[in-house]
Enzyme design. Sequence first.
Site, mmCIF file in Angstrom:
data_model
loop_
_atom_site.group_PDB
_atom_site.id
_atom_site.type_symbol
_atom_site.label_atom_id
_atom_site.label_comp_id
_atom_site.label_asym_id
_atom_site.label_seq_id
_atom_site.Cartn_x
_atom_site.Cartn_y
_atom_site.Cartn_z
ATOM 1 C CB SER A 118 -6.565 0.790 2.982
ATOM 2 O OG SER A 118 -7.089 0.082 3.623
ATOM 3 C CD GLU B 120 -1.366 5.523 5.289
ATOM 4 O OE1 GLU B 120 -2.302 5.644 5.446
ATOM 5 O OE2 GLU B 120 -0.779 5.636 6.751
ATOM 6 C CB CYS C 225 -7.520 8.626 10.577
ATOM 7 S SG CYS C 225 -8.060 8.407 9.169
ATOM 8 C CG HIS D 162 -1.996 1.033 0.967
ATOM 9 N ND1 HIS D 162 -1.720 2.683 1.974
ATOM 10 C CD2 HIS D 162 -3.671 1.024 1.015
ATOM 11 C CE1 HIS D 162 -2.858 2.792 1.302
ATOM 12 N NE2 HIS D 162 -4.262 1.881 1.045
#
Length: 309
Positions: A221, A124, A192, A122
């Site tokens: 995701s 990130e 988050c 991914h």
Amino acid sequence: MLLAEPRGYCAGVDRAVETVEKALEKHGAPIYVRKEIVHNRHVVDTLAERGVVFVDETDEVPVGSVLVFSAHGVSPAVHDAAAARDLHTIDATCPLVTKVHQEAKRFARDDYDILLIGHEGHEEVEGTAGEAPDHVQLVDGPDAVDAVRVRDEAKVIWLSQTTLSVDETMETVDRLRKKFPLLQDPPSDDICYATQNRQVAVKAMAPECDLVIVVGSRNSSNSVRLVEVALGAGAKAAYLVDYAREVDPAWLDGVETIGITSGASVPEILVRGVLDLLADSGYRDVQTVTTANETLVFALPRELRAARR
Ligand code: 0CJ
Ligand code: F3S
């Protein structure tokens, strides 16, 4: 019909999409975006029609062009590669991802082993790990814990990708802590607020649902997690769709209650499309299930700030 609230755009996605729109207005087409600005098919296709060119890497961008970095963040190596090509970069990284980068840098400076919980490949986690490649190792779920080795068990911290399942992450952390009892927690939540809120809302409605439809893309995701969370919380079935046309009429057989939600990168118009389609099949009574009110707004990157709507 039960409609989860909150759902859809988070503050970081809103900022990232508006960053690209404002950059287009200011600099004119073409502008370039590294990777998908957010993981949503409709958003990417719509921007592409307006003259945005999505690339995989900086070396595909003509020297001197405008390049936007996606919401998921980039490693320092990507910043350096863009500077070497003399690109005019605009960073649409979500501030909550930048926060995790800062944590990685800080704990690497203090020479910790950093266990980054997240999904292999991914963007990130590639960006976050790239802040301190010598100190970070990826832990892709509870089953990856057995293979983890550290230098000093007294100096280990876990961090995470922002868009994971809260419950599965806690399972991974529990397993890590059994292995490394001195494991330290991040200074604040890395998953988050938007990811957490959307999971809480889908959990609240799932037990009553014969079917949950999550609007979102396969590579998103946080959207994929909503399907898993819905099933885990008791929905009899749950599916991910990009568009209303992907709703299979067979899913509706014998179904009384349908829950609807959407990932953090999903424009509300796509949810409306699903609601309209279901209304045509007789599902017209829509009730909202609200578990939080979101008010967070992020300022645009500085150079585009004057241009905010
Ligand atoms: O990582 C992020 C900054 C989340 C962006 C919003 O969601 P999406 O679907 O673009 O990305 P994920 O695959 O991370 O959920
Ligand atoms: Fe940021 Fe979370 Fe959205 S990390 S982009 S607020 S899903």
